[in-house]
Design an enzyme around this catalytic site. Structure first.
Site, PDB file in Angstrom:
ATOM      1  N   CYS A  25      34.493  39.453  49.239  1.00  0.00           N
ATOM      2  CA  CYS A  25      35.529  38.630  48.615  1.00  0.00           C
ATOM      3  C   CYS A  25      36.379  37.871  49.638  1.00  0.00           C
ATOM      4  CB  CYS A  25      36.427  39.489  47.735  1.00  0.00           C
ATOM      5  SG  CYS A  25      35.520  40.350  46.451  1.00  0.00           S
ATOM      6  N   HIS A  37      43.403  36.299  46.598  1.00  0.00           N
ATOM      7  CA  HIS A  37      42.144  36.723  45.980  1.00  0.00           C
ATOM      8  C   HIS A  37      42.447  37.274  44.584  1.00  0.00           C
ATOM      9  CE1 HIS A  37      38.338  38.410  45.203  1.00  0.00           C
ATOM     10  NE2 HIS A  37      38.662  39.665  45.443  1.00  0.00           N
ATOM     11  N   ASN A  90      36.936  38.552  38.820  1.00  0.00           N
ATOM     12  CA  ASN A  90      36.754  38.484  40.268  1.00  0.00           C
ATOM     13  C   ASN A  90      35.432  37.774  40.579  1.00  0.00           C
ATOM     14  OD1 ASN A  90      36.327  38.938  42.966  1.00  0.00           O
ATOM     15  ND2 ASN A  90      36.804  41.123  42.915  1.00  0.00           N
TER      16      ASN A  90
END
Ligand code: ACO
Length: 329
Positions: free
Chosen positions: A117, A256, A286
């Protein structure tokens, strides 16, 4: 390498999100979960799922083309292509090479970055260093992820969290005041077991011992949560301080998008008001490396990024990896 004195300007952005939506209500029919649990524990309402024929590169190409168009840069003028992905089309050629072919660019270096990520922030740091060194003038940085392929749809601990998406930025060498001020990227491999995705040489692929779940994500969510908050806040604080800024100077944080509770905890730790944290996790879940550039794109479309604003990007992911970048918009 020669030092050009140039800095990196984000000159154009593009996104591409699959049209298929998977809601929490639909997930209730797939695993033992509830809309209420997912919403209160993560902030996610729905996520996008790529069609069967889609790959990381085919998802990325329209995003790259939009970013190029908005930046006014022709594919043949690119001198660097970097793709952040943990779900590449294949181990090689790199997804960046597939994108290069797809957009009609030729000859420039093209390679992937694998930092889960944190991939986009890692990529931004790498591209910025190429530009500062005078080794690139027009770079394409793409983040493209199809996590729906590596999620175990029987594991409620992970399958409710992830979605698919791609975003791209064109980064130009500049002398203007709008540029990437600085970045920090970090990793701690001693936490590798907290969050893993298979599919590599450690996965058993022989017909005899085939494990159909070996390429799925496995995450110790609760432990990951705590390390994420601590490290995201720390890397932001040190990046701001090293550049002579405080949290008060920041106009917008683009974090994020893994969990709204992580975003709120980072805001609290940095003493930044929640309304300065850009949030779109409810729409897409996500999307790994793609969350930060998708959020940046949407923040710009909503008029939340104004020329001269100090913008803080921060990400965290498997590795463990994390990083932050400070941008004068
Ligand atoms: N529906 C219902 N119950 C669930 C679900 C679900 N989908 N998932 C887990 N639960 C249950 C668990 O089984 C557990 O039950 P138990 O108490 O009976 O054992 C309970 O909910 C609580 O579980 P926790 O793991 O403690 O829940 P938590 O509040 O920590 O939330 C979450 C879990 C959302 C995963 C959170 O820990 C998180 O967001 N972690 C960080 C994720 C992250 O940032 N990852 C890094 C980026 S990802 C990448 O790099 C690829």
């Amino acid at each position: 390498m020669t030092h050009s004195g140039k800095r990196s300007r984000i000159a154009g952005l593009g996104i591409n999100l699959p049209s298929k939506i998977l809601t929490n209500a639909q997930l209730e029919k797939m695993v033992d979960t509830s809309d209420e649990w997912i919403l209160t524990r993560t902030g996610i309402r729905e996520r996008r799922i790529a069609d069967d024929g889609e790959t990381a590169s085919t998802l990325a190409i329209p995003a790259a083309q939009e970013a190029l168009r908005r930046a006014g840069v022709a594919p043949e003028d690119l001198d660097l292509i970097v793709c952040a992905t943990s779900t590449p089309d294949m181990s090689f050629p790199s997804t960046a090479c597939h994108i290069q072919r797809g957009i009609g660019a030729k000859g420039c270096p093209a390679f992937d970055i694998l930092a889960a990520c944190s991939g986009f922030v890692y990529g931004l740091s790498v591209v910025d260093n190429f530009i500062r060194a005078g080794s690139a003038k027009n770079a394409l940085l793409v983040a493209s992820e199809i996590f729906s392929r590596i999620v175990d749809w029987e594991d409620r601990n992970t399958c409710v969290l992830f979605g698919d998406g791609a975003a791209a930025v064109v980064i130009k060498a500049t002398e203007s005041s709008s540029h990437v001020i600085d970045s920090r990227i970090r990793a701690d491999g001693s936490y590798a077991d907290l969050l893993t995705g298979g599919g590599g040489s450690a996965s058993i692929v022989s017909a005899k011992q085939f494990d159909p779940k070996s390429h799925f994500i496995k995450m110790k969510g609760n432990q990951t949560f705590k390390v994420a908050v601590t490290n995201m806040a720390e890397v932001c604080s040190s990046l701001l301080a090293d550049n002579g800024y405080t949290a008060n100077d920041v106009a917008l944080v683009i974090p994020h998008q893994a969990n709204i509770r992580i975003i709120h905890a980072v805001a609290k730790s940095l003493n930044i008001p929640e309304d300065k944290m850009y949030i779109n996790v409810h729409r897409y879940g996500n999307t790994s490396a793609a969350t930060v550039p998708i959020a940046m794109y949407e923040a710009q479309e909503e008029g939340r990024l104004k020329k001269g604003d100090l913008v803080l990007l921060v990400a965290f992911g498997g590795g463990l990896t994390w990083g932050s970048a400070l941008v004068r918009w």
